[in-house]
Design a protein around this motif. Structure first.
Motif, PDB file in Angstrom:
ATOM      1  N   ALA A  32     -27.645  25.155  24.159  1.00 32.14           N
ATOM      2  CA  ALA A  32     -27.696  25.627  25.595  1.00 32.14           C
ATOM      3  C   ALA A  32     -26.346  26.495  25.837  1.00 32.14           C
ATOM      4  O   ALA A  32     -26.326  27.486  26.213  1.00 32.14           O
ATOM      5  CB  ALA A  32     -27.826  24.427  26.349  1.00 32.14           C
ATOM      6  N   LEU A  33     -25.271  25.711  25.378  1.00 29.84           N
ATOM      7  CA  LEU A  33     -24.058  26.371  25.806  1.00 29.84           C
ATOM      8  C   LEU A  33     -23.779  27.506  25.002  1.00 29.84           C
ATOM      9  O   LEU A  33     -23.112  28.611  25.628  1.00 29.84           O
ATOM     10  CB  LEU A  33     -22.875  25.291  24.993  1.00 29.84           C
ATOM     11  CG  LEU A  33     -22.715  24.068  25.827  1.00 29.84           C
ATOM     12  CD1 LEU A  33     -21.840  23.054  25.021  1.00 29.84           C
ATOM     13  CD2 LEU A  33     -22.496  24.217  27.260  1.00 29.84           C
ATOM     14  N   SER A  34     -24.066  27.883  23.642  1.00 27.23           N
ATOM     15  CA  SER A  34     -24.255  29.032  22.917  1.00 27.23           C
ATOM     16  C   SER A  34     -24.770  30.107  23.594  1.00 27.23           C
ATOM     17  O   SER A  34     -24.393  31.444  23.347  1.00 27.23           O
ATOM     18  CB  SER A  34     -24.817  28.762  21.641  1.00 27.23           C
ATOM     19  OG  SER A  34     -26.188  28.855  21.597  1.00 27.23           O
ATOM     20  N   ARG A  35     -25.949  30.117  24.725  1.00 29.88           N
ATOM     21  CA  ARG A  35     -26.181  31.073  25.302  1.00 29.88           C
ATOM     22  C   ARG A  35     -25.700  31.106  26.926  1.00 29.88           C
ATOM     23  O   ARG A  35     -26.370  31.832  27.732  1.00 29.88           O
ATOM     24  CB  ARG A  35     -27.907  30.573  25.582  1.00 29.88           C
ATOM     25  CG  ARG A  35     -28.663  30.532  24.257  1.00 29.88           C
ATOM     26  CD  ARG A  35     -28.604  31.724  23.483  1.00 29.88           C
ATOM     27  NE  ARG A  35     -29.168  31.852  22.465  1.00 29.88           N
ATOM     28  CZ  ARG A  35     -29.349  32.979  21.463  1.00 29.88           C
ATOM     29  NH1 ARG A  35     -28.489  33.856  21.522  1.00 29.88           N
ATOM     30  NH2 ARG A  35     -30.322  32.924  20.606  1.00 29.88           N
ATOM     31  N   GLY A  36     -24.565  30.134  26.901  1.00 28.49           N
ATOM     32  CA  GLY A  36     -24.104  30.331  28.595  1.00 28.49           C
ATOM     33  C   GLY A  36     -24.662  29.625  29.418  1.00 28.49           C
ATOM     34  O   GLY A  36     -24.541  29.987  30.767  1.00 28.49           O
ATOM     35  N   TYR A  51     -18.814  16.868  23.261  1.00 26.13           N
ATOM     36  CA  TYR A  51     -18.740  17.936  24.174  1.00 26.13           C
ATOM     37  C   TYR A  51     -17.738  17.532  25.334  1.00 26.13           C
ATOM     38  O   TYR A  51     -17.426  18.170  26.300  1.00 26.13           O
ATOM     39  CB  TYR A  51     -20.178  18.254  24.722  1.00 26.13           C
ATOM     40  CG  TYR A  51     -21.077  18.610  23.633  1.00 26.13           C
ATOM     41  CD1 TYR A  51     -21.064  19.816  23.067  1.00 26.13           C
ATOM     42  CD2 TYR A  51     -22.232  17.791  23.529  1.00 26.13           C
ATOM     43  CE1 TYR A  51     -21.931  20.345  22.094  1.00 26.13           C
ATOM     44  CE2 TYR A  51     -23.049  18.144  22.548  1.00 26.13           C
ATOM     45  CZ  TYR A  51     -23.056  19.266  22.029  1.00 26.13           C
ATOM     46  OH  TYR A  51     -23.822  19.861  20.929  1.00 26.13           O
ATOM     47  N   GLY A  52     -16.914  16.291  24.744  1.00 26.61           N
ATOM     48  CA  GLY A  52     -15.787  16.198  26.069  1.00 26.61           C
ATOM     49  C   GLY A  52     -14.875  16.930  26.559  1.00 26.61           C
ATOM     50  O   GLY A  52     -14.322  16.936  27.649  1.00 26.61           O
ATOM     51  N   ASP A  53     -14.628  17.842  25.674  1.00 28.33           N
ATOM     52  CA  ASP A  53     -13.443  19.179  26.109  1.00 28.33           C
ATOM     53  C   ASP A  53     -14.141  20.168  26.607  1.00 28.33           C
ATOM     54  O   ASP A  53     -13.575  21.275  26.684  1.00 28.33           O
ATOM     55  CB  ASP A  53     -12.834  19.217  24.708  1.00 28.33           C
ATOM     56  CG  ASP A  53     -13.410  19.814  23.610  1.00 28.33           C
ATOM     57  OD1 ASP A  53     -14.629  19.872  23.598  1.00 28.33           O
ATOM     58  OD2 ASP A  53     -12.535  20.447  22.682  1.00 28.33           O
ATOM     59  N   CYS A  54     -15.579  20.303  26.850  1.00 30.80           N
ATOM     60  CA  CYS A  54     -16.304  21.145  27.362  1.00 30.80           C
ATOM     61  C   CYS A  54     -16.564  21.139  28.769  1.00 30.80           C
ATOM     62  O   CYS A  54     -17.403  20.469  28.999  1.00 30.80           O
ATOM     63  CB  CYS A  54     -17.513  21.673  26.675  1.00 30.80           C
ATOM     64  SG  CYS A  54     -18.517  23.012  27.235  1.00 30.80           S
ATOM     65  N   GLY A  55     -15.987  21.945  29.699  1.00 32.97           N
ATOM     66  CA  GLY A  55     -15.883  21.836  30.942  1.00 32.97           C
ATOM     67  C   GLY A  55     -17.519  22.225  31.483  1.00 32.97           C
ATOM     68  O   GLY A  55     -17.826  22.051  32.789  1.00 32.97           O
ATOM     69  N   ALA A  56     -18.466  22.818  30.658  1.00 31.51           N
ATOM     70  CA  ALA A  56     -19.689  23.383  30.887  1.00 31.51           C
ATOM     71  C   ALA A  56     -20.597  22.164  30.664  1.00 31.51           C
ATOM     72  O   ALA A  56     -21.845  22.221  30.946  1.00 31.51           O
ATOM     73  CB  ALA A  56     -19.932  24.565  30.309  1.00 31.51           C
ATOM     74  N   ALA A  88     -17.339  29.243  30.823  1.00 30.38           N
ATOM     75  CA  ALA A  88     -16.824  27.962  30.003  1.00 30.38           C
ATOM     76  C   ALA A  88     -17.541  27.797  29.044  1.00 30.38           C
ATOM     77  O   ALA A  88     -17.124  27.283  27.795  1.00 30.38           O
ATOM     78  CB  ALA A  88     -16.413  26.810  31.099  1.00 30.38           C
ATOM     79  N   ALA A  89     -18.977  27.624  28.913  1.00 26.92           N
ATOM     80  CA  ALA A  89     -19.972  27.502  27.973  1.00 26.92           C
ATOM     81  C   ALA A  89     -19.649  28.306  26.707  1.00 26.92           C
ATOM     82  O   ALA A  89     -19.437  27.979  25.615  1.00 26.92           O
ATOM     83  CB  ALA A  89     -21.376  27.514  28.360  1.00 26.92           C
ATOM     84  N   LEU A  90     -19.443  29.823  27.026  1.00 29.97           N
ATOM     85  CA  LEU A  90     -19.498  30.766  26.114  1.00 29.97           C
ATOM     86  C   LEU A  90     -18.044  30.568  25.223  1.00 29.97           C
ATOM     87  O   LEU A  90     -17.636  30.737  24.192  1.00 29.97           O
ATOM     88  CB  LEU A  90     -19.595  32.146  26.714  1.00 29.97           C
ATOM     89  CG  LEU A  90     -21.210  32.370  27.085  1.00 29.97           C
ATOM     90  CD1 LEU A  90     -21.183  33.635  27.785  1.00 29.97           C
ATOM     91  CD2 LEU A  90     -22.226  32.281  25.523  1.00 29.97           C
ATOM     92  N   GLU A  91     -16.989  30.352  25.977  1.00 28.08           N
ATOM     93  CA  GLU A  91     -15.940  30.217  25.566  1.00 28.08           C
ATOM     94  C   GLU A  91     -15.569  28.998  24.736  1.00 28.08           C
ATOM     95  O   GLU A  91     -15.029  29.067  23.551  1.00 28.08           O
ATOM     96  CB  GLU A  91     -14.599  30.211  26.921  1.00 28.08           C
ATOM     97  CG  GLU A  91     -14.521  31.503  27.287  1.00 28.08           C
ATOM     98  CD  GLU A  91     -13.790  31.557  28.761  1.00 28.08           C
ATOM     99  OE1 GLU A  91     -13.154  30.416  29.002  1.00 28.08           O
ATOM    100  OE2 GLU A  91     -13.477  32.357  29.446  1.00 28.08           O
TER     101      GLU A  91
END
Length: 113
Positions: A32-36, A51-56, A88-91
Motif C-alpha cells: 500500500a505504501l509503495s502506491r502512496g 514500519y515504525g519509522d514511517c509516518g504514513a 511520506a509513504a512514497l518517500e
C-alpha cells in the motif's frame, strides 16, 4: 494478473485499513505504501518493527475500532494531511532497499523468541 489489479486498486485508495490483530510482518502494508496509500492499523510489535519509522502508518490501540475508523476518516475528509501522508509513504518506500526489509522481517521473527 491479479496482483497487478490489487496494486492498481491500492493506488487509487485514499487509505488502507488493516485491522489484523495478529500479524508478524505484513508486506501488504508495504505494498500500500509503495502506491502512496497511507495505512491505519493496530499497534502490533511486528508492524512497529517493520514500519515504525514511517509516518504514513498510523497505529491505534489493539481492538479500538472507533480510533481506527476515526483515523481513516481524518485521512478521507481532509486533503492536506492525506497528501502529506501520501508523500511520506512514497518517500519512505524510496529510501528502503529490499535488504532493509529483509533485516526488519528477521528482527520481527526473532522478537517472538
Amino acid at each position: 494478473m491479479l496482483n497487478e489489479l490489487v496494486l492498481k486498486y491500492m493506488g487509487q485508495a485514499k487509505v488502507f485499513v488493516y485491522p489484523t490483530r495478529k500479524d508478524l510482518y505484513p508486506l501488504v502494508i508495504g505494498e500500500a505504501l509503495s502506491r502512496g496509500t497511507p495505512a491505519v492499523t493496530y499497534y502490533l510489535p511486528g508492524i512497529r518493527l517493520a514500519y515504525g519509522d514511517c509516518g504514513a502508518v498510523i497505529r491505534v490501540r489493539i481492538g479500538d475500532v472507533d480510533a481506527m475508523a476515526g483515523e481513516a476518516l481524518k485521512i478521507l475528509e481532509d486533503p492536506q494531511p492525506a497528501e502529506r501522508l501520501r508523500r511520506a509513504a512514497l518517500e519512505w518506500c524510496a529510501r528502503k532497499r529490499w535488504s532493509d526489509v529483509a533485516r526488519r522481517e528477521l528482527r520481527a521473527y526473532c522478537s517472538l523468541r
